[in-house]
Design a protein around this motif. Structure first.
Motif, PDB file in Angstrom:
ATOM      1  N   HIS A 328      -3.365  11.399  51.257  1.00 23.89           N
ATOM      2  CA  HIS A 328      -3.747  11.325  49.847  1.00 23.89           C
ATOM      3  C   HIS A 328      -3.144  10.132  49.114  1.00 23.89           C
ATOM      4  O   HIS A 328      -3.693   9.645  48.146  1.00 23.89           O
ATOM      5  CB  HIS A 328      -3.327  12.607  49.132  1.00 23.89           C
ATOM      6  CG  HIS A 328      -3.995  13.823  49.695  1.00 23.89           C
ATOM      7  ND1 HIS A 328      -5.348  13.897  49.897  1.00 23.89           N
ATOM      8  CD2 HIS A 328      -3.487  15.002  50.119  1.00 23.89           C
ATOM      9  CE1 HIS A 328      -5.644  15.083  50.415  1.00 23.89           C
ATOM     10  NE2 HIS A 328      -4.537  15.762  50.571  1.00 23.89           N
ATOM     11  N   GLU A 329      -1.975   9.724  49.567  1.00 23.94           N
ATOM     12  CA  GLU A 329      -1.230   8.758  48.764  1.00 23.94           C
ATOM     13  C   GLU A 329      -1.284   7.340  49.301  1.00 23.94           C
ATOM     14  O   GLU A 329      -1.070   6.384  48.566  1.00 23.94           O
ATOM     15  CB  GLU A 329       0.236   9.204  48.668  1.00 23.94           C
ATOM     16  CG  GLU A 329       0.373  10.533  47.956  1.00 23.94           C
ATOM     17  CD  GLU A 329       1.775  11.112  48.064  1.00 23.94           C
ATOM     18  OE1 GLU A 329       2.651  10.447  48.641  1.00 23.94           O
ATOM     19  OE2 GLU A 329       1.968  12.240  47.579  1.00 23.94           O
TER      20      GLU A 329
ATOM     21  N   HIS B 372       9.485  18.107  49.233  1.00 26.56           N
ATOM     22  CA  HIS B 372       8.921  17.685  50.509  1.00 26.56           C
ATOM     23  C   HIS B 372      10.058  17.505  51.524  1.00 26.56           C
ATOM     24  O   HIS B 372      11.222  17.439  51.141  1.00 26.56           O
ATOM     25  CB  HIS B 372       8.154  16.374  50.329  1.00 26.56           C
ATOM     26  CG  HIS B 372       6.931  16.514  49.466  1.00 26.56           C
ATOM     27  ND1 HIS B 372       5.906  17.361  49.779  1.00 26.56           N
ATOM     28  CD2 HIS B 372       6.604  15.913  48.291  1.00 26.56           C
ATOM     29  CE1 HIS B 372       4.971  17.274  48.837  1.00 26.56           C
ATOM     30  NE2 HIS B 372       5.366  16.406  47.926  1.00 26.56           N
ATOM     31  N   PRO B 373       9.713  17.369  52.808  1.00 28.51           N
ATOM     32  CA  PRO B 373      10.789  17.196  53.799  1.00 28.51           C
ATOM     33  C   PRO B 373      11.602  15.916  53.596  1.00 28.51           C
ATOM     34  O   PRO B 373      12.768  15.866  53.962  1.00 28.51           O
ATOM     35  CB  PRO B 373      10.036  17.139  55.126  1.00 28.51           C
ATOM     36  CG  PRO B 373       8.745  17.847  54.874  1.00 28.51           C
ATOM     37  CD  PRO B 373       8.405  17.548  53.447  1.00 28.51           C
ATOM     38  N   GLY B 374      10.994  14.905  52.996  1.00 27.02           N
ATOM     39  CA  GLY B 374      11.717  13.648  52.848  1.00 27.02           C
ATOM     40  C   GLY B 374      11.908  13.178  51.417  1.00 27.02           C
ATOM     41  O   GLY B 374      12.386  12.075  51.182  1.00 27.02           O
ATOM     42  N   ARG B 375      11.505  13.966  50.441  1.00 24.23           N
ATOM     43  CA  ARG B 375      11.722  13.588  49.040  1.00 24.23           C
ATOM     44  C   ARG B 375      11.487  14.756  48.097  1.00 24.23           C
ATOM     45  O   ARG B 375      11.021  15.808  48.518  1.00 24.23           O
ATOM     46  CB  ARG B 375      10.819  12.419  48.668  1.00 24.23           C
ATOM     47  CG  ARG B 375       9.325  12.677  48.832  1.00 24.23           C
ATOM     48  CD  ARG B 375       8.579  11.530  48.141  1.00 24.23           C
ATOM     49  NE  ARG B 375       7.395  11.097  48.827  1.00 24.23           N
ATOM     50  CZ  ARG B 375       6.156  11.384  48.434  1.00 24.23           C
ATOM     51  NH1 ARG B 375       5.962  12.154  47.390  1.00 24.23           N
ATOM     52  NH2 ARG B 375       5.115  10.925  49.090  1.00 24.23           N
ATOM     53  N   PRO B 397      -5.379  21.692  43.714  1.00 23.32           N
ATOM     54  CA  PRO B 397      -5.930  20.416  43.236  1.00 23.32           C
ATOM     55  C   PRO B 397      -7.383  20.240  43.686  1.00 23.32           C
ATOM     56  O   PRO B 397      -7.805  20.850  44.661  1.00 23.32           O
ATOM     57  CB  PRO B 397      -5.032  19.366  43.896  1.00 23.32           C
ATOM     58  CG  PRO B 397      -4.259  20.063  44.937  1.00 23.32           C
ATOM     59  CD  PRO B 397      -4.308  21.525  44.678  1.00 23.32           C
ATOM     60  N   VAL B 401      -9.492  14.391  45.126  1.00 22.60           N
ATOM     61  CA  VAL B 401      -8.578  13.626  44.295  1.00 22.60           C
ATOM     62  C   VAL B 401      -7.977  12.465  45.092  1.00 22.60           C
ATOM     63  O   VAL B 401      -7.780  12.552  46.294  1.00 22.60           O
ATOM     64  CB  VAL B 401      -7.465  14.545  43.753  1.00 22.60           C
ATOM     65  CG1 VAL B 401      -6.539  14.985  44.866  1.00 22.60           C
ATOM     66  CG2 VAL B 401      -6.690  13.872  42.649  1.00 22.60           C
ATOM     67  N   ASN B 402      -7.703  11.391  44.400  1.00 21.85           N
ATOM     68  CA  ASN B 402      -7.082  10.236  45.035  1.00 21.85           C
ATOM     69  C   ASN B 402      -5.674  10.067  44.478  1.00 21.85           C
ATOM     70  O   ASN B 402      -5.481   9.753  43.327  1.00 21.85           O
ATOM     71  CB  ASN B 402      -7.919   8.983  44.750  1.00 21.85           C
ATOM     72  CG  ASN B 402      -7.313   7.766  45.409  1.00 21.85           C
ATOM     73  OD1 ASN B 402      -6.271   7.850  46.067  1.00 21.85           O
ATOM     74  ND2 ASN B 402      -7.962   6.632  45.231  1.00 21.85           N
ATOM     75  N   PHE B 403      -4.685  10.307  45.312  1.00 24.20           N
ATOM     76  CA  PHE B 403      -3.304  10.253  44.855  1.00 24.20           C
ATOM     77  C   PHE B 403      -2.680   8.871  45.072  1.00 24.20           C
ATOM     78  O   PHE B 403      -1.524   8.694  44.768  1.00 24.20           O
ATOM     79  CB  PHE B 403      -2.424  11.208  45.661  1.00 24.20           C
ATOM     80  CG  PHE B 403      -2.798  12.658  45.618  1.00 24.20           C
ATOM     81  CD1 PHE B 403      -2.049  13.543  44.864  1.00 24.20           C
ATOM     82  CD2 PHE B 403      -3.868  13.155  46.351  1.00 24.20           C
ATOM     83  CE1 PHE B 403      -2.352  14.892  44.858  1.00 24.20           C
ATOM     84  CE2 PHE B 403      -4.166  14.505  46.341  1.00 24.20           C
ATOM     85  CZ  PHE B 403      -3.412  15.373  45.589  1.00 24.20           C
ATOM     86  N   SER B 404      -3.419   7.963  45.641  1.00 21.90           N
ATOM     87  CA  SER B 404      -2.724   6.813  46.238  1.00 21.90           C
ATOM     88  C   SER B 404      -1.916   5.985  45.256  1.00 21.90           C
ATOM     89  O   SER B 404      -0.870   5.481  45.599  1.00 21.90           O
ATOM     90  CB  SER B 404      -3.702   5.946  47.013  1.00 21.90           C
ATOM     91  OG  SER B 404      -4.778   5.603  46.189  1.00 21.90           O
ATOM     92  N   VAL B 405      -2.375   5.885  44.026  1.00 23.63           N
ATOM     93  CA  VAL B 405      -1.604   5.099  43.064  1.00 23.63           C
ATOM     94  C   VAL B 405      -0.366   5.881  42.647  1.00 23.63           C
ATOM     95  O   VAL B 405       0.654   5.329  42.273  1.00 23.63           O
ATOM     96  CB  VAL B 405      -2.453   4.804  41.810  1.00 23.63           C
ATOM     97  CG1 VAL B 405      -1.732   3.829  40.889  1.00 23.63           C
ATOM     98  CG2 VAL B 405      -3.806   4.256  42.206  1.00 23.63           C
ATOM     99  N   GLN B 407       1.865   7.952  44.156  1.00 23.84           N
ATOM    100  CA  GLN B 407       3.165   8.076  44.794  1.00 23.84           C
ATOM    101  C   GLN B 407       3.378   7.104  45.938  1.00 23.84           C
ATOM    102  O   GLN B 407       3.563   7.511  47.083  1.00 23.84           O
ATOM    103  CB  GLN B 407       3.399   9.519  45.233  1.00 23.84           C
ATOM    104  CG  GLN B 407       3.544  10.409  44.012  1.00 23.84           C
ATOM    105  CD  GLN B 407       3.973  11.813  44.352  1.00 23.84           C
ATOM    106  OE1 GLN B 407       4.047  12.170  45.503  1.00 23.84           O
ATOM    107  NE2 GLN B 407       4.242  12.600  43.331  1.00 23.84           N
TER     108      GLN B 407
END
Lengths: 452, 561
Positions: A328-329, B372-375, B397, B401-405, B407
């Protein structure tokens, strides 16, 4: 059902060359092919049992990096499928089959796998309304073996499963190699190739005690309402299966030439991070080898394997962002046209799939291999995970199902419903049905290209 | 085509965001104005509840002794509407699960009949006037069966077990082994694995029946102690004490003043706060080397000890849990909290007045489980605050959806989690849900993905301001204070306790009961113990009507806990 009577009255005396064994009821189904014809694997080359199983991985693939460009035999392997190169001849690719959501919304990572496995998308795991098709196949062919099915998850979580009778009757996965070994090769295991066989009085006692428990059924079911009666029904059906398993253990198991008892795996340290891809893959490999031997030793005919959960939890140690988050990110790298770390995870999931197939293919059985006598159906929860796309969820099969299935071909669904796959699996494994799926997902058209 | 409209509707509808997971509107949060509310006459139903794994284990320990080992993997319990307790009225037993139960049962039975335990647990043997041991077996099954089934056995049940034992004894060549085989059968039977409630004729009830005394004893015992009724409670049931207010009250007081009441309170909070999730929680060991499986299990214990100290030992207010500075602590956890721990065992540590560490939300069990496991994840933390502690529903959600911006942790401009998460709020579709979850979650940003304090992220100072339903705060301590004043937090606890006690979702006709308990909770200074007492003493808790159709809307059930 006259042929059933034949099965029940069948004795092994002749087949076993005069060994003083008389088979009671029910007869081990391993000895019989689909027509009730007797066979024995190492005594004249009769037919071997056909097994069915599923293999799941989460977060799908990137279509432009996974779907072969060519249809039919000798399909080309794009980068994400490159890991299957050595076992390609055993594997069919089913691309372009769609989940029809109808009026339902797309519940991320739930709609896809529930639609594919149960014939209708569910809004939550617990709202699953119909059995997953592996359960329907187990209903048809699973009862004659010690275990109705053996289900494991390589992620250490018993709840990672895609096998459901209903939303609240989930077939939990065995979460560790140690537990898997104990289930298959523990105290109740009978070596099918042992020279002698003596029925164990402890097993007789267990069977008879459980049979007395089952006598309470009517009395208890009168006391409760209809919903609870269904739950009690499930309990007593399960009880019956355990009784049947015990009954089988009182009979000399048929010899299994490919069966050899593996070493017990070592327990992994508490807190082992199964989310790391390499740890997961190693654990999956060990568990796959145990499962393969369970199949070769005729302990079950049905299995379900989860490599990763829906919305894959895989990660690379030291990286803050895992597979699912990355889908997604992560930005699409414009220079290459895809999400680079998502690509790596998808490819690594296919490496694990290749591991699984090669483990089954490495075991010789009859004139071929264990894989030849097995049909494995692999699938994911989505196609392009970035937007939870449920059209074109990737599916594959491996193995010839005892010669019933063609292998090494790519079949393009062109928008046909994914239920065509579930229907075909059921029909191939002897479930008597001519249509499957609910509402918009119902279909009566199987995937004929798969058939020999 | 993706049904975009349908998705949007599901995600953005404000009523969904506000509605409680139990299906009624936010107006529930307003409490009745009168302090003296009449106790409503509410009807529950008989139920069939599968023992949870902890209940099974504790019941065995109570019946046969704590040294009897329960070895095996249980079929997982299922969480419905956030509670495993509600799942107990939904689950059955799968074939794989039954196989496990039978294995576990044989393991227990084999210990009961071994040389070490037989004299104490069975005692008798075949003798001159009981040559095959039938009388001995009958006595054992009558005595033990009553504990296992939580009611006296019927004659034919005893007879059946004796027959099983004698037949098995003959086959196995040992009386003990025969008794063990029959006992394993009892432990595998639905009478033990499920709490099967029974009714009895009762002329005082409108429908002519009520729950029998044994079923009442079980409800009481599993609610207050999370285990099987003890001998005294069974005796009270037998005498009919549980059918009158005085007798019931005496038993409730006895159970609640026992040290074992702690177990009941712990069991509720373990379920309510979903602390079982810590057993499978893993973190990236390169990013969080301080975290381990031991830390996870001790973090769970820390939270339970902190809760039972405040609520039971100190008879405190549930809401004070959100502001308490007194944490149970041990040497495993000390380093994560950066506090010295002198004692080898558990002790209590009081954080200074101005410390950012304050209340339940700043414990490792909450901070690590909802990351999350790393944050970290302000969204997951905020979602947990909304769903677990405030009983609100946060929709999933949208699929596309596009989360890329949002995180990219390497983004040179958006360095902190806050800056990245704020991007959600610039998107109308995302904002509708994220404005509910992220602002409270961001208040916990000074604690990393395993709960360690941090002032900076990527060399930028962390801003831990936020708001919860329009009340602004700065930092975790203030967030805790806002939580402690939230009517939704108090209301959610009452609803969850009631659902935990009854094992079912709140139905429309139970709303007045909930209103009553909420008012009572307020009047009693939010003392959790008093709420449990009120439920345990209420006739409603033991009443039953014809079995109501079970609510099949389980859309909030989770696959994993």
């Amino acid at each position: 059902m006259s042929h059933k009577m034949t099965r029940r009255s069948f004795t092994l005396r002749g087949l076993l060359g005069g060994a003083a064994v008389t088979v009671g009821v029910p007869l081990l189904e391993f000895f019989l092919d689909a027509n009730g014809k007797a066979f024995a694997a190492n005594l004249g080359g009769g037919r071997l049992p056909v097994r069915f199983g599923t293999w799941f991985w989460g977060c799908g693939m990137i279509p432009s990096r996974w779907i072969p460009k060519t249809i039919g035999e000798n399909y080309d392997l794009l980068p994400q499928l490159a890991p299957i190169k050595d076992v390609q001849k055993h594997i069919n690719i089913l691309s372009g089959f769609d989940v029809e959501l109808g009026a339902k919304s797309n519940q991320p990572h739930i709609s896809g796998p529930t639609a594919l496995r149960t014939g209708a998308p569910a809004d939550s795991w617990q709202l699953i309304a119909a059995p997953s098709f592996d359960v329907l196949i187990a209903d048809a062919i699973g009862s004659g073996s010690y275990f109705r099915s053996i289900d494991f998850s390589a992620d250490g979580n018993p709840r990672t499963t895609f096998s459901y009778r209903t939303g609240t009757a989930m077939n939990a996965s065995i979460p560790s190699a140690v537990d898997l070994y104990a289930k298959i090769f523990g105290a109740d295991f009978h070596d099918p190739n042992a020279a002698t066989f003596t029925p164990d009085p402890k097993i007789m006692v267990r069977e008879s005690v459980l049979s007395s428990v089952s006598e309470q059924r009517k009395k208890l079911e009168k006391m409760v309402g209809s919903t609870d009666r269904e739950r009690l029904d499930q309990y007593f059906t399960s009880l019956r299966e355990v009784e049947q398993k015990l009954a089988l253990q009182l009979q000399k198991p048929p010899p299994a030439e490919a069966c050899s008892i593996p070493h017990a795996p070592a327990a992994l340290p508490a807190g082992t991070d199964f989310t790391d891809v390499q740890v997961r893959r190693a654990n999956h490999r060990v568990m796959s080898e145990l499962l393969a031997m369970a199949l070769a030793c005729n302990q079950t005919k049905i299995f379900n394997v989860a490599f990763s959960e829906s919305a894959s939890d895989l990660r690379h140690a030291g990286n803050t962002t895992g597979y699912h988050q990355s889908t997604h990110e992560e930005l699409i790298d414009r220079s290459i046209g895809y999400q680079p770390s998502v690509d790596v995870f998808a490819t690594q999931s296919m490496e694990a799939w290749a591991d699984f197939v090669s483990v089954l293919a490495s075991i010789k059985e009859g004139d071929g291999t264990l894989l030849d006598n097995t049909l494995v159906f692999a699938h994911s929860d989505v196609s392009m995970a970035k937007n939870h796309e449920v059209r074109g969820i990737p599916m594959m099969t491996a193995g010839k199902a005892g010669g019933r299935v063609r292998t090494g071909i790519h079949i393009a669904g062109k928008g046909a419903p994914v239920t065509a796959a579930g229907l075909t699996m059921q029909q191939l494994m002897g479930v008597s049905t001519d249509a499957w799926g609910i509402d918009a997902m119902r279909t009566n058209r199987g995937i004929s290209e798969l058939l020999v | 085509m993706m049904p975009v409209v349908a998705v949007k509707k599901k995600i953005c509808a404000p009523h969904l965001l506000l509605s409680l997971s139990l299906g009624f509107s936010a107006s529930v949060l307003s409490l009745p104005s009168s302090a003296n509310v009449d106790k409503p006459n509410n009807a529950g139903s008989v139920s069939l509840r599968r023992l949870t794994e902890p209940q099974y284990r504790q019941s065995i320990a109570d019946i046969f002794g704590a040294d009897i080992k329960v070895i095996g993997t249980f079929e997982p319990d299922i969480r419905v509407h956030g509670l495993l307790a509600e799942g107990t009225t939904r689950v059955a037993v799968t074939p794989g699960g039954l196989e496990q139960y039978e294995n576990i049962a044989r393991g227990i039975a084999n210990q009961v009949i071994d040389e070490q335990h037989w004299p104490k647990l069975v005692g008798c043997a075949p003798q001159k006037n009981d040559s095959n041991g039938a009388n001995c077996a009958a006595e054992f099954f009558e005595h033990t069966g009553k504990k296992l089934y939580r009611r006296p056995l019927q004659k034919e049940e005893i007879k059946s077990s004796v027959n099983n034992a004698l037949t098995a004894a003959k086959k196995l060549g040992s009386f003990q082994a025969g008794v063990g085989a029959a006992l394993a059968g009892m432990l595998t039977s639905p009478d033990f694995l499920f709490r099967i409630e029974r009714t009895t004729a009762d002329a005082h009830q409108a429908n002519g029946t009520s729950l029998d005394a044994w079923s009442k004893a079980s409800r009481l015992s599993y609610f207050l102690w999370n285990t099987t009724p003890d001998d005294e409670l069974l005796a009270a049931a037998e005498r009919g004490d549980l059918n009158n207010a005085d007798g019931l009250s005496r038993q409730v007081e006895r159970l609640m003043t026992s040290p074992r009441f702690n177990d009941g309170v712990r069991a509720f909070f373990d379920d309510f706060l979903r602390l079982d999730g810590l057993t499978t929680l893993s973190k990236d060991s390169m990013i969080y080397p301080a975290f381990s499986a031991r830390v996870a299990s001790d973090a769970r214990e820390q939270t339970l000890r902190t809760i039972s100290d405040l609520l039971v030992t100190q008879h405190g207010s549930y809401l004070d849990l959100f502001t308490t500075r007194r944490f149970a602590m041990n040497r495993t956890l000390g380093p994560l909290y950066a506090v010295p721990v002198a004692s080898k065992d558990w002790s209590f540590y009081e954080f200074p007045e101005n410390d950012p560490r304050r209340g339940l939300l700043t414990q490792v069990s909450f901070l690590a489980a909802h990351s999350h496991p790393g944050r970290t994840s302000p969204t997951l933390r905020g979602k947990a605050i909304r769903e677990i502690l405030m009983c609100e529903e946060v929709p999933t959600p949208p699929a596309n959806v596009n989360f890329s911006v949002v995180q990219d942790v390497n983004n040179p401009v958006l360095r902190t989690t806050r800056e990245r998460v704020n991007a959600h709020l610039n998107d109308e579709e995302c904002a509708s849900c994220h404005k509910k979850t992220d602002p409270p979650g961001l208040g916990l940003e000074k604690f990393d993905g395993v709960g360690q304090f941090r002032a900076m992220e990527n060399n930028a100072a962390i801003d831990a301001t936020g708001d919860l339903d329009k009340t602004a705060f700065n930092g975790a301590a203030e967030l805790g204070a806002v939580m402690a004043k939230s009517p939704a937090v108090a209301s959610c606890l009452v609803q969850s306790t009631y659902r935990y006690a009854t094992g079912h979702s709140i139905e429309k006709n139970e709303q007045t009961t909930i209103d009553y308990y909420e008012q009572l909770f307020l009047n009693n200074g939010y003392r959790f113990v008093d709420l449990m007492r009120a439920i345990a003493q209420s006739p409603d808790f033991y009443s039953m009507s014809a079995v109501t159709a079970q609510n099949t809307d389980s859309s909030k059930a989770e696959k994993s806990s």
